[in-house]
Scaffold this motif. Structure first.
Motif, PDB file in Angstrom:
ATOM      1  N   ALA A 102     -17.388 -11.353   2.687  1.00 49.03           N
ATOM      2  CA  ALA A 102     -16.649 -10.897   1.699  1.00 49.03           C
ATOM      3  C   ALA A 102     -16.091  -9.465   1.545  1.00 49.03           C
ATOM      4  CB  ALA A 102     -17.563 -11.332   0.420  1.00 49.03           C
ATOM      5  N   LEU A 103     -17.165  -8.491   2.218  1.00 52.54           N
ATOM      6  CA  LEU A 103     -16.914  -7.295   2.155  1.00 52.54           C
ATOM      7  C   LEU A 103     -15.769  -6.900   3.074  1.00 52.54           C
ATOM      8  CD1 LEU A 103     -20.554  -5.887   2.097  1.00 52.54           C
ATOM      9  CD2 LEU A 103     -18.924  -5.693   0.252  1.00 52.54           C
ATOM     10  N   THR A 135     -12.470  -7.918   1.213  1.00 47.18           N
ATOM     11  CA  THR A 135     -12.041  -6.902   0.426  1.00 47.18           C
ATOM     12  C   THR A 135     -11.608  -5.726   0.947  1.00 47.18           C
ATOM     13  OG1 THR A 135     -13.966  -7.366  -1.413  1.00 47.18           O
ATOM     14  CG2 THR A 135     -12.991  -5.313  -1.582  1.00 47.18           C
ATOM     15  N   LEU A 178      -7.256  -5.244   0.562  1.00 47.33           N
ATOM     16  CA  LEU A 178      -7.026  -3.911  -0.084  1.00 47.33           C
ATOM     17  C   LEU A 178      -5.974  -3.315   0.984  1.00 47.33           C
ATOM     18  CD1 LEU A 178      -9.831  -2.914  -2.326  1.00 47.33           C
ATOM     19  CD2 LEU A 178      -7.823  -4.130  -2.881  1.00 47.33           C
ATOM     20  N   ASP A 232      -2.791  -4.923   1.051  1.00 46.44           N
ATOM     21  CA  ASP A 232      -2.096  -4.776  -0.086  1.00 46.44           C
ATOM     22  C   ASP A 232      -1.425  -3.252  -0.161  1.00 46.44           C
ATOM     23  OD1 ASP A 232      -2.268  -7.137  -1.447  1.00 46.44           O
ATOM     24  OD2 ASP A 232      -4.269  -6.238  -2.341  1.00 46.44           O
ATOM     25  N   PHE A 271      -1.241  -4.598  -6.069  1.00 48.24           N
ATOM     26  CA  PHE A 271      -2.376  -4.125  -5.222  1.00 48.24           C
ATOM     27  C   PHE A 271      -3.580  -4.838  -5.810  1.00 48.24           C
ATOM     28  CE2 PHE A 271      -5.653  -0.788  -4.357  1.00 48.24           C
ATOM     29  CZ  PHE A 271      -5.455  -0.668  -3.154  1.00 48.24           C
ATOM     30  N   GLY A 272      -4.305  -5.423  -4.817  1.00 46.34           N
ATOM     31  CA  GLY A 272      -5.344  -6.232  -5.489  1.00 46.34           C
ATOM     32  C   GLY A 272      -5.412  -7.804  -5.141  1.00 46.34           C
ATOM     33  N   VAL A 273      -4.057  -8.379  -4.985  1.00 43.69           N
ATOM     34  CA  VAL A 273      -3.908  -9.893  -4.958  1.00 43.69           C
ATOM     35  C   VAL A 273      -4.371 -10.074  -3.387  1.00 43.69           C
ATOM     36  CG1 VAL A 273      -2.495 -11.718  -4.803  1.00 43.69           C
ATOM     37  CG2 VAL A 273      -2.072 -10.015  -6.569  1.00 43.69           C
ATOM     38  N   GLY A 276      -6.674  -8.284  -1.743  1.00 45.90           N
ATOM     39  CA  GLY A 276      -7.910  -8.129  -1.809  1.00 45.90           C
ATOM     40  C   GLY A 276      -8.880  -9.419  -2.285  1.00 45.90           C
ATOM     41  N   LEU A 277      -8.255  -9.921  -3.309  1.00 42.80           N
ATOM     42  CA  LEU A 277      -8.980 -10.945  -4.081  1.00 42.80           C
ATOM     43  C   LEU A 277      -9.243 -12.360  -3.153  1.00 42.80           C
ATOM     44  CD1 LEU A 277     -10.311 -12.164  -6.688  1.00 42.80           C
ATOM     45  CD2 LEU A 277      -7.973 -12.528  -7.435  1.00 42.80           C
ATOM     46  N   THR A 279     -11.301 -11.717  -0.191  1.00 42.19           N
ATOM     47  CA  THR A 279     -12.658 -11.746  -0.293  1.00 42.19           C
ATOM     48  C   THR A 279     -13.166 -13.229  -0.376  1.00 42.19           C
ATOM     49  OG1 THR A 279     -12.305  -9.671  -1.710  1.00 42.19           O
ATOM     50  CG2 THR A 279     -14.499 -10.754  -2.273  1.00 42.19           C
ATOM     51  N   LEU A 280     -12.576 -14.028  -1.289  1.00 43.52           N
ATOM     52  CA  LEU A 280     -12.753 -15.360  -1.424  1.00 43.52           C
ATOM     53  C   LEU A 280     -12.917 -16.123   0.178  1.00 43.52           C
ATOM     54  CD1 LEU A 280     -10.886 -16.250  -4.646  1.00 43.52           C
ATOM     55  CD2 LEU A 280     -13.330 -16.016  -4.152  1.00 43.52           C
ATOM     56  N   TRP A 316      -2.786 -17.135  -2.619  1.00 42.84           N
ATOM     57  CA  TRP A 316      -2.108 -15.722  -2.579  1.00 42.84           C
ATOM     58  C   TRP A 316      -0.624 -15.982  -3.227  1.00 42.84           C
ATOM     59  CZ3 TRP A 316       0.854 -13.520   1.859  1.00 42.84           C
ATOM     60  CH2 TRP A 316       1.329 -12.375   1.726  1.00 42.84           C
ATOM     61  N   LEU A 319     -17.382  -8.845  -6.919  1.00 39.04           N
ATOM     62  CA  LEU A 319     -16.224  -8.235  -6.076  1.00 39.04           C
ATOM     63  C   LEU A 319     -14.817  -8.828  -6.683  1.00 39.04           C
ATOM     64  CD1 LEU A 319     -17.261  -8.614  -2.304  1.00 39.04           C
ATOM     65  CD2 LEU A 319     -16.580  -6.428  -3.582  1.00 39.04           C
ATOM     66  N   HIS A 344     -11.615  -6.862  -8.601  1.00 38.86           N
ATOM     67  CA  HIS A 344     -10.521  -7.300  -8.085  1.00 38.86           C
ATOM     68  C   HIS A 344      -9.521  -7.578  -9.302  1.00 38.86           C
ATOM     69  CE1 HIS A 344     -11.521  -7.464  -4.072  1.00 38.86           C
ATOM     70  NE2 HIS A 344     -10.314  -7.115  -3.608  1.00 38.86           N
ATOM     71  N   LEU A 382      -8.572  -4.578 -11.270  1.00 40.90           N
ATOM     72  CA  LEU A 382      -7.745  -3.745 -10.501  1.00 40.90           C
ATOM     73  C   LEU A 382      -6.339  -4.414 -10.908  1.00 40.90           C
ATOM     74  CD1 LEU A 382      -7.531  -1.488  -8.546  1.00 40.90           C
ATOM     75  CD2 LEU A 382      -7.668  -3.191  -6.718  1.00 40.90           C
ATOM     76  N   ILE A 383      -6.246  -5.942 -10.689  1.00 37.81           N
ATOM     77  CA  ILE A 383      -4.777  -6.329 -11.148  1.00 37.81           C
ATOM     78  C   ILE A 383      -4.408  -6.195 -12.379  1.00 37.81           C
ATOM     79  CG2 ILE A 383      -3.734  -8.394 -10.972  1.00 37.81           C
ATOM     80  CD1 ILE A 383      -5.376  -9.373  -8.755  1.00 37.81           C
ATOM     81  N   GLN A 385      -2.561  -3.001 -13.738  1.00 29.75           N
ATOM     82  CA  GLN A 385      -1.156  -3.085 -13.049  1.00 29.75           C
ATOM     83  C   GLN A 385      -0.257  -3.930 -13.820  1.00 29.75           C
ATOM     84  OE1 GLN A 385      -0.913  -2.958  -8.586  1.00 29.75           O
ATOM     85  NE2 GLN A 385      -2.994  -3.688  -9.012  1.00 29.75           N
TER      86      GLN A 385
END
Lengths: 159, 274
Positions: free
Chosen positions: A52-53, A56, A60, A63, A70-72, A74-75, A78-79, A114, B13, B17, B20-21, B24
């Protein structure tokens, strides 16, 4: 400490592979996602928390090298890392065929999530790059399965 | 670690996220400080990898693989000679229209404002969205500077983040890109938008308009306030109707992503010069 160094090396490797693939031929980036390879590899070998780490961090990083939300990445990564690690802790994924199927399912789910997030949350058009993107999970599962088998053989030899 | 703690970490986590999203939305033009920081850290990694492989390639090509070099040199000498003649003829032609001092200073400004940059990376999320260059703020690169390929055709514009030694360029094939364009023959004005598949759409041309033809060249109009007018952009490849008020016109951009090794960044505003 060893894990942190491994993680940083994994991140650097993902960027290096991504850059090389892009320089060889741009469409290769649609087929090969080096960030997913690294996340899945660490998920399978170091299990859910580290997966998971790494998800992330790699997400990121992906991204930040992209002109999108920014973050999609990453999410979803992570999963992906957590999922790969959690399943590999619960069931035996050592046989090559089982690794291949597991990675194929996880990579397909991550790609679907995604693209769905980008499509539904932000209204961005879905880019299939002539259908090449649908082969990405297959390419990912081939590469990660081979890398995982190499890791297992090295582990078996050293123990 | 206990099972519950693992899921709590995942939840934390995921929430981070989502936060963070959500900050924006609505989508802003400016990247977050976090995104800028990551780009500043990993931009040089891309830069280093490309420099390493370019070094290997040039060692191989400069010292070992010298086949056909003589022939290539001759071809380049011929081309340079031809371009010099053409340049001279065009300068003389320009002098007929404007004062000598004025034109000399204009040409000097144009020549000074061309910054040659190498492409060090391609967008990691969507290939036809953006590229990364090995020139940044210290080289004078700023937001909204225009980028052309080696044939002088439009590639895109510089967008944030621009780090010290690297920068990002939004390609005209990006869905969020918008370029004011005009067709070559009948000067039909429209907006060019990327379609995320490497091609562009010429938008807002009503169905009743019969003036746009297939294979027609599309140039920048200069009406968008970013790109100067007259830069070649692409060629119309198909014209259709999609049941809407407007025509569905597909334009193939001239620039080729696989051939995009070096680009020219214009550090001066070309609209001021024209």
């Amino acid at each position: 400490m060893k894990r942190i160094i491994e993680g940083i090396a994994g991140l650097a490797l993902a960027v290096v592979l991504h850059t090389i693939l892009g320089k060889v031929a741009a469409p290769l980036l649609v087929l090969f996602n080096a960030f997913s390879w690294v996340v899945l590899y660490f998920g399978l070998t170091r299990h859910d928390v580290f997966g998971a780490l790494m998800g992330t961090a790699c997400g990121l990083l992906q991204d930040s090298l992209s002109l999108g939300i920014f973050g999609v990445g990453g999410l979803t990564k992570t999963l992906l890392g957590f999922g790969a690690g959690y399943i590999s802790r619960k069931i035996n994924v050592a046989p090559a065929a089982r690794t291949f199927v597991l990675v194929l399912v996880l990579a397909s789910a991550e790609l679907f999530l995604w693209k769905s997030l980008v499509l539904f949350l932000f209204g961005e058009r879905f880019s299939a790059a002539g259908g090449l993107v649908f082969l990405q999970p297959l390419a990912t599962s081939l590469v990660v399965s081979v890398a995982f088998q190499v890791f297992r053989r090295r582990e078996a030899r050293s123990s | 670690m206990k099972e519950n703690k693992r899921f709590l970490l995942l939840l934390g986590l995921v929430l981070a996220h989502l936060l963070l999203i959500s900050i924006q939305v609505p989508r802003g033009d400016e990247p977050t400080y976090f995104e800028r920081a990551i780009f500043s850290i990993f931009g040089p990694v891309e830069h280093g990898v490309v420099s390493f492989f370019r070094g290997l390639k040039s060692t191989w090509q400069d010292y070992f693989y010298l086949r056909d070099v003589q022939r290539q040199n001759q071809a380049l000498r011929d081309e340079a000679f031809q371009l010099r003649q053409e340049n001279l003829a065009l300068r003389n032609l320009l002098l007929d229209f404007q004062g000598s001092r004025e034109i000399q200073s204009l040409l000097a400004t144009v020549s000074r404002s061309i910054l040659v940059a190498t492409v060090i990376g391609i967008d990691s999320g969507q290939v036809y969205k953006s590229i990364h260059l090995n020139k940044g703020a210290v080289d004078g690169v700023r937001k909204d500077m225009i980028v052309l390929d080696r044939m002088g055709r439009l590639v895109g514009r510089v967008v944030e983040p621009v780090s010290r030694g690297e920068s990002r360029v939004q390609l005209i094939s990006d869905v969020d890109s918008g370029v004011g364009v005009v067709t070559e023959r009948f000067r039909v004005i429209g907006v060019l938008q990327g379609d995320a598949e490497g091609k562009c759409r010429l938008k807002y041309i009503v169905k009743t308009n019969k003036d746009v033809q297939a294979d027609e060249e599309v140039l920048t109009s200069g009406l968008d306030g970013i790109y100067p007018s007259g830069i070649p952009v692409g060629r119309v490849v198909s014209i259709g109707e999609d049941g809407d008020l407007f025509k569905k016109i597909v334009v193939a951009p001239y620039f080729d992503l696989s051939d995009l090794d070096q680009v020219a960044v214009f550090t001066a505003d070309l609209r001021d010069l024209s």
